[in-house]
Design a protein around this motif. Structure first.
Motif, PDB file in Angstrom:
ATOM      1  N   PRO A 198      -6.833  -2.262  24.256  1.00 41.88           N
ATOM      2  CA  PRO A 198      -8.036  -1.859  25.003  1.00 41.88           C
ATOM      3  C   PRO A 198      -8.069  -2.389  26.431  1.00 41.88           C
ATOM      4  CG  PRO A 198      -8.612  -2.585  22.787  1.00 41.88           C
ATOM      5  CD  PRO A 198      -7.185  -2.963  22.998  1.00 41.88           C
ATOM      6  N   ILE A 199      -7.609  -3.614  26.647  1.00 40.72           N
ATOM      7  CA  ILE A 199      -7.608  -4.187  27.995  1.00 40.72           C
ATOM      8  C   ILE A 199      -6.622  -3.439  28.881  1.00 40.72           C
ATOM      9  CG2 ILE A 199      -7.213  -6.290  29.332  1.00 40.72           C
ATOM     10  CD1 ILE A 199      -7.979  -7.884  26.844  1.00 40.72           C
ATOM     11  N   VAL A 200      -5.440  -3.136  28.339  1.00 43.58           N
ATOM     12  CA  VAL A 200      -4.431  -2.401  29.112  1.00 43.58           C
ATOM     13  C   VAL A 200      -4.938  -1.004  29.457  1.00 43.58           C
ATOM     14  CG1 VAL A 200      -2.112  -1.427  29.024  1.00 43.58           C
ATOM     15  CG2 VAL A 200      -2.519  -3.720  28.137  1.00 43.58           C
ATOM     16  N   LEU A 201      -5.557  -0.324  28.494  1.00 38.64           N
ATOM     17  CA  LEU A 201      -6.085   1.014  28.761  1.00 38.64           C
ATOM     18  C   LEU A 201      -7.207   0.971  29.790  1.00 38.64           C
ATOM     19  CD1 LEU A 201      -6.184   2.554  25.167  1.00 38.64           C
ATOM     20  CD2 LEU A 201      -4.583   3.083  27.008  1.00 38.64           C
ATOM     21  N   PHE A 202      -8.021  -0.070  29.757  1.00 36.77           N
ATOM     22  CA  PHE A 202      -9.125  -0.191  30.707  1.00 36.77           C
ATOM     23  C   PHE A 202      -8.608  -0.312  32.137  1.00 36.77           C
ATOM     24  CE2 PHE A 202     -12.026  -2.926  33.161  1.00 36.77           C
ATOM     25  CZ  PHE A 202     -13.177  -2.148  33.118  1.00 36.77           C
ATOM     26  N   HIS A 203      -7.549  -1.083  32.329  1.00 32.42           N
ATOM     27  CA  HIS A 203      -7.043  -1.332  33.678  1.00 32.42           C
ATOM     28  C   HIS A 203      -6.006  -0.307  34.131  1.00 32.42           C
ATOM     29  CE1 HIS A 203      -8.991  -5.183  34.498  1.00 32.42           C
ATOM     30  NE2 HIS A 203      -8.764  -5.514  33.244  1.00 32.42           N
ATOM     31  N   PHE A 204      -5.117   0.095  33.215  1.00 30.07           N
ATOM     32  CA  PHE A 204      -3.969   0.913  33.623  1.00 30.07           C
ATOM     33  C   PHE A 204      -3.999   2.331  33.045  1.00 30.07           C
ATOM     34  CE2 PHE A 204      -2.470  -3.563  33.304  1.00 30.07           C
ATOM     35  CZ  PHE A 204      -2.311  -3.793  34.657  1.00 30.07           C
ATOM     36  N   HIS A 205      -4.888   2.584  32.087  1.00 33.65           N
ATOM     37  CA  HIS A 205      -5.075   3.920  31.506  1.00 33.65           C
ATOM     38  C   HIS A 205      -3.867   4.413  30.730  1.00 33.65           C
ATOM     39  CE1 HIS A 205      -8.592   3.860  34.037  1.00 33.65           C
ATOM     40  NE2 HIS A 205      -7.826   3.653  35.090  1.00 33.65           N
ATOM     41  N   ARG A 206      -2.924   3.548  30.435  1.00 31.15           N
ATOM     42  CA  ARG A 206      -1.803   3.889  29.560  1.00 31.15           C
ATOM     43  C   ARG A 206      -1.288   2.609  28.925  1.00 31.15           C
ATOM     44  NH1 ARG A 206       2.492   7.089  32.319  1.00 31.15           N
ATOM     45  NH2 ARG A 206       3.834   6.456  30.600  1.00 31.15           N
ATOM     46  N   ALA A 207      -0.851   2.706  27.663  1.00 32.35           N
ATOM     47  CA  ALA A 207      -0.375   1.530  26.951  1.00 32.35           C
ATOM     48  C   ALA A 207       0.713   1.943  25.976  1.00 32.35           C
ATOM     49  CB  ALA A 207      -1.522   0.847  26.198  1.00 32.35           C
ATOM     50  N   GLY A 208       1.743   1.110  25.838  1.00 36.66           N
ATOM     51  CA  GLY A 208       2.791   1.345  24.849  1.00 36.66           C
ATOM     52  C   GLY A 208       2.304   0.962  23.464  1.00 36.66           C
ATOM     53  N   LEU A 209       2.639   1.780  22.474  1.00 32.33           N
ATOM     54  CA  LEU A 209       2.144   1.569  21.115  1.00 32.33           C
ATOM     55  C   LEU A 209       3.172   0.908  20.203  1.00 32.33           C
ATOM     56  CD1 LEU A 209       0.227   4.920  20.486  1.00 32.33           C
ATOM     57  CD2 LEU A 209      -0.643   2.750  21.367  1.00 32.33           C
ATOM     58  N   TYR A 210       4.407   0.783  20.657  1.00 32.88           N
ATOM     59  CA  TYR A 210       5.444   0.210  19.809  1.00 32.88           C
ATOM     60  C   TYR A 210       5.824  -1.189  20.274  1.00 32.88           C
ATOM     61  CZ  TYR A 210       5.973   5.086  18.338  1.00 32.88           C
ATOM     62  OH  TYR A 210       5.747   6.352  17.866  1.00 32.88           O
ATOM     63  N   GLY A 211       4.890  -1.850  20.948  1.00 29.63           N
ATOM     64  CA  GLY A 211       5.199  -3.161  21.508  1.00 29.63           C
ATOM     65  C   GLY A 211       5.513  -4.211  20.468  1.00 29.63           C
ATOM     66  N   ALA A 212       4.842  -4.154  19.310  1.00 29.69           N
ATOM     67  CA  ALA A 212       5.083  -5.167  18.279  1.00 29.69           C
ATOM     68  C   ALA A 212       6.521  -5.112  17.796  1.00 29.69           C
ATOM     69  CB  ALA A 212       4.117  -4.955  17.115  1.00 29.69           C
ATOM     70  N   ALA A 213       7.035  -3.899  17.541  1.00 32.33           N
ATOM     71  CA  ALA A 213       8.422  -3.764  17.091  1.00 32.33           C
ATOM     72  C   ALA A 213       9.398  -4.145  18.200  1.00 32.33           C
ATOM     73  CB  ALA A 213       8.675  -2.336  16.623  1.00 32.33           C
ATOM     74  N   ALA A 214       9.122  -3.707  19.421  1.00 33.25           N
ATOM     75  CA  ALA A 214      10.015  -4.031  20.538  1.00 33.25           C
ATOM     76  C   ALA A 214      10.052  -5.535  20.792  1.00 33.25           C
ATOM     77  CB  ALA A 214       9.572  -3.286  21.791  1.00 33.25           C
ATOM     78  N   ASN A 215       8.891  -6.190  20.749  1.00 32.69           N
ATOM     79  CA  ASN A 215       8.838  -7.632  21.008  1.00 32.69           C
ATOM     80  C   ASN A 215       9.490  -8.444  19.900  1.00 32.69           C
ATOM     81  OD1 ASN A 215       7.251  -8.447  23.550  1.00 32.69           O
ATOM     82  ND2 ASN A 215       6.013  -6.790  22.716  1.00 32.69           N
ATOM     83  N   LEU A 216       9.512  -7.899  18.675  1.00 31.58           N
ATOM     84  CA  LEU A 216      10.156  -8.603  17.571  1.00 31.58           C
ATOM     85  C   LEU A 216      11.629  -8.869  17.893  1.00 31.58           C
ATOM     86  CD1 LEU A 216       9.843  -9.640  14.643  1.00 31.58           C
ATOM     87  CD2 LEU A 216      10.584  -7.379  13.864  1.00 31.58           C
ATOM     88  N   ILE A 217      12.256  -7.969  18.646  1.00 31.02           N
ATOM     89  CA  ILE A 217      13.657  -8.143  19.044  1.00 31.02           C
ATOM     90  C   ILE A 217      13.751  -8.795  20.418  1.00 31.02           C
ATOM     91  CG2 ILE A 217      15.856  -6.962  19.338  1.00 31.02           C
ATOM     92  CD1 ILE A 217      14.625  -4.606  17.786  1.00 31.02           C
ATOM     93  N   ALA A 218      12.887  -8.362  21.347  1.00 35.32           N
ATOM     94  CA  ALA A 218      13.040  -8.768  22.742  1.00 35.32           C
ATOM     95  C   ALA A 218      12.656 -10.224  22.978  1.00 35.32           C
ATOM     96  CB  ALA A 218      12.197  -7.861  23.636  1.00 35.32           C
ATOM     97  N   ILE A 219      11.596 -10.705  22.330  1.00 31.47           N
ATOM     98  CA  ILE A 219      11.161 -12.087  22.585  1.00 31.47           C
ATOM     99  C   ILE A 219      12.220 -13.099  22.158  1.00 31.47           C
ATOM    100  CG2 ILE A 219       9.495 -13.843  21.878  1.00 31.47           C
ATOM    101  CD1 ILE A 219       7.316 -11.768  22.064  1.00 31.47           C
ATOM    102  N   PRO A 220      12.784 -13.019  20.928  1.00 27.78           N
ATOM    103  CA  PRO A 220      13.872 -13.962  20.605  1.00 27.78           C
ATOM    104  C   PRO A 220      15.079 -13.806  21.527  1.00 27.78           C
ATOM    105  CG  PRO A 220      13.011 -12.932  18.608  1.00 27.78           C
ATOM    106  CD  PRO A 220      12.409 -12.194  19.759  1.00 27.78           C
ATOM    107  N   LEU A 221      15.373 -12.565  21.936  1.00 30.12           N
ATOM    108  CA  LEU A 221      16.509 -12.344  22.838  1.00 30.12           C
ATOM    109  C   LEU A 221      16.313 -13.079  24.158  1.00 30.12           C
ATOM    110  CD1 LEU A 221      19.144 -10.798  23.555  1.00 30.12           C
ATOM    111  CD2 LEU A 221      17.676  -8.943  24.388  1.00 30.12           C
ATOM    112  N   ILE A 222      15.118 -12.951  24.751  1.00 31.14           N
ATOM    113  CA  ILE A 222      14.850 -13.613  26.031  1.00 31.14           C
ATOM    114  C   ILE A 222      14.756 -15.127  25.855  1.00 31.14           C
ATOM    115  CG2 ILE A 222      13.042 -13.956  27.770  1.00 31.14           C
ATOM    116  CD1 ILE A 222      14.680 -11.563  28.377  1.00 31.14           C
TER     117      ILE A 222
END
Length: 696
Positions: free
Chosen positions: A422-446
């Motif tokens: 909701p915060i992202v949509l309020f400010h930017f009017h678009r938001a990614g919906l698959y962030g949880a799955a993407a972050n599951l791989i990306a956060i440990p990688l980084i």
């Protein structure tokens, strides 16, 4: 009344009322009220009313033998609101920069205050301290300098002369768009523009001047020399916070995949640096028995980690998310050193209070809101009893323990994603919906691969042996980019939203804070406003007409689910805003190309059907002269007239006349035909210093 008071006391006691977090919430509410309310008398009313309530609570508390949760809550909230409103008002009055009155071409003799390199945009952004030629007051201008006009002497401290096209900082182009004028007011910028022609160096910078900004740029350039392409740009971001070299397409993929936070130095990066320093120092010192027997090593390791965190925060620009994360991490170190619970909402409240006390204007920005929303969600989730039980140590295989941690990481990402959308949509009017799955791989990688490799490569560069490590860094960041593009390109990966009302966001934030800060069953009541705000967000109406503040760009939502635009500007800034606020990413269509439009060289007339009613819209295509009688006749047949010129009084449409006079006064416009409602930028600005509408 006594029965009601007893019930309130019982509720607060049962919900484990803690004044610390709620005091920070009240402080933020006071700041928010100053931005929301229109003028001086309203701000004074808030401050005076809150102080009256606080004095009343103090008076009622006198003579009581037992503690009163209700009076404590009332006193904390009242003092927090009054302090927040007074603080942001005082900061606005002291740091706010009066914008220049109109666009102009100016010869500037000034000194460079700041320099930001943006090679991906082909420019360098300079902030200059100069004198306003009309008022002789000290001002700060921000100008974009083409890369080909740049030089090694154009850095902080240099005095230069140049010519620039300047304009006042831009208010929102349409209601709900980004308010750069507000940010410029608190940043002390009176104008922005672009440099024209050559730059004359009047006085070179001091040779002995070595600032944090200089070190940051040198570090970023060093990383990009060792690693090419987008991977090098991201590595430079991780090392120095410099995002200027990341290509737009890759940055957009990271955003749509929910991975933008990895490009903004914040909690993840600061925590990784502090944790790594703590562990390395602790293990190294533990190898020295003499020291280990005489010194409390966790305190020494915590001190070293704190210095590393502060240094990294300064090196990467000390942005709000970084400062917030650094403060929070330092509080965690203090709590660990004292044997206290490190993850608590009181710690988050202290960090929020410090940031708001230093930069109260950050409350209304997406950076602060997203940072603290994510942290509050993490702390609230991990303080839940069932989560503690799930993560409690037990006899199990390493595979089961790994699976348990992975499941918790995915759940945490999911909770953060739902919290932030909701915060992202309020400010930017678009938001990614698959962030949880993407972050599951990306956060440990980084966290466990890319950042340690960057640190290793920089360390090996001291002896000229960093090449292999830089290659590994590039491979890991190429994997990150592949993850971002994969998730961003999946069907339904992006949710688009038109403008979300302030009331809807207040409802959501209130419910989320209630759910996070209370304990026991009482917290579940927070799900009610969250559900209501979610429904309102999903059903937010799309404006039928969007008119920019200069009248030169217009968007009309058509029956074909495509936005009709006045000018086919090929994805320019104005058109991008119109598409975002219309909640669509489909290619727009020019009004003149729409089959139902009737166009002459000067005007277009088109019908817009809504709820069984057809509205006639007359749109000016240029400023060419036209006979007044013919114009008056055309206006009389139209319901709405839009023009970037001054129209004569004889032009009288049946409902709305949005000509230059109207738009200069009201700013950008959003029209909802079903409700016959007109929203303007001016309605949300009030008497704040960054809004300067022409006098009527």
């Amino acid at each position: 009344m006594s029965s009601l008071a007893a019930r309130v006391e019982a509720f607060l006691a049962g919900a484990e009322f803690d004044r610390g977090p709620w005091l920070a919430v009240a402080f933020g509410c006071g700041i928010g009220l100053w931005f929301l309310l229109a003028g001086t008398w309203q701000w004074l009313t808030v401050i005076a009313g809150s102080l009256v309530v606080a004095f009343a609570a103090i008076a009622a508390w006198r003579g009581r033998e037992n503690r009163s949760y209700a009076l404590a809550a009332l006193l904390s909230i009242a003092l927090g609101i009054s302090a927040g409103t007074a603080l942001v008002w005082a900061r606005s009055a002291t740091v706010g920069a009066e914008p220049i009155p109109y666009p102009r071409f100016e010869r500037i003799d000034g000194r460079i205050l700041a320099r930001e390199e943006q090679p991906a945009e082909g420019r360098v952004r300079l902030v200059l301290a100069a004198r306003d030629p009309e008022t002789a007051r000290a001002v700060a201008y921000r100008g974009n300098l083409p890369l080909e006009a740049d030089g090694p002497q154009l850095r902080e401290g240099a005095r230069i002369r140049l010519s620039a096209r300047l304009m006042p900082p831009s208010p929102p182009i349409v209601p709900g768009a980004y308010n750069f004028a507000r940010r410029a007011w608190f940043d002390g910028l009176s104008a922005t523009g672009s440099v024209v022609g050559d730059v004359e160096l009047v006085e070179p910078p001091a040779e002995t001047l070595v600032s944090i900004a200089v070190i940051q740029r040198r570090l970023s350039a060093h990383v990009r020399r060792n690693l090419d392409g987008t991977a090098g740009a991201i590595a430079a971001t991780l090392a120095s916070g410099d995002r200027g070299a990341i290509p737009e397409a890759d940055e957009e993929a990271m955003r749509d995949a929910g991975l933008t936070h990895l490009l903004s130095i914040s909690g993840l990066h600061v925590s990784a640096i502090i944790a790594a320093t703590y562990l390395v120092v602790l293990k190294l010192l533990a190898a020295w028995p003499w020291l280990a027997l005489r010194v409390r090593l966790p305190l020494v390791a915590a001190g070293a980690a704190a210095l590393a965190g502060i240094g990294y925060t300064l090196l990467t620009g000390a942005q709000v998310p970084t400062v917030r994360s650094c403060i929070g991490a330092l509080l965690v170190l203090v709590a660990m050193a004292l044997g206290r619970e490190p993850l608590s909402l009181r710690m988050v409240a202290i960090a929020a209070g410090v940031v708001l006390a230093l930069w109260p204007e950050s409350l209304v920005g997406p950076s602060f809101q997203m940072s603290f929303a994510a942290v509050i969600a993490i702390v609230s989730l991990h303080n839940a009893a069932w989560v503690r039980s799930f993560l409690a140590p037990r006899e199990e295989s390493w595979l089961s323990r790994l699976a348990r941690r992975a499941a918790m990481l995915f759940l945490t990402g999911l909770v953060i994603e739902f919290t932030l959308i909701p915060i992202v949509l309020f400010h930017f009017h678009r938001a990614g919906l698959y962030g949880a799955a993407a972050n599951l791989i990306a956060i440990p990688l980084i966290t466990f691969v890319s950042m340690p490799l960057v640190a290793l490569a920089l360390f090996l560069d001291l002896v000229g042996a960093g090449g292999p490590a830089w290659w590994l860094v590039g491979q890991s960041l190429d994997v990150l980019l592949a993850i971002a593009h994969f998730f961003a390109e999946q069907p339904g990966s992006v949710k688009l939203s038109p403008r979300i009302g302030m009331g809807t966001m207040a409802l959501y934030i209130g419910g989320a804070l209630w759910l996070a800060l209370w304990q026991g069953r009482a917290r579940l009541w927070g799900a009610v406003p969250i559900a209501l705000s979610t429904i309102l967000i999903v059903t937010a109406p799309v404006p039928d007409l969007l008119i920019t503040r200069d009248g030169r760009d217009l968007g009309i939502a058509s029956q074909a689910d495509r936005l009709l635009v006045l000018r086919d500007s090929g994805g320019g800034y104005a058109q991008q805003n119109l598409l975002e606020l219309a909640g669509t990413d489909r290619e727009p269509m020019a009004i003149a190309a729409w089959p139902q439009s009737r166009c002459s060289p000067e005007f277009c007339v088109l019908p817009v059907e809504r709820s069984g009613k057809t509205w006639s819209v007359l749109v000016a295509r240029n400023r060419d002269l036209i006979a007044e009688r013919a114009l008056a006749a055309a206006c009389g047949k139209a319901d709405i007239v839009v023009a970037d010129r001054f129209l004569p009084r004889s032009c009288r449409p049946r409902w709305l006349k949005a000509d230059r006079r109207y738009l200069q006064r009201e700013g950008g416009v959003a029209v909802y035909l079903d409700r016959e409602r007109v929203d303007t930028v001016a309605q949300d600005q009030g008497a704040h210093g960054w809004w300067r509408a022409p006098r009527r």
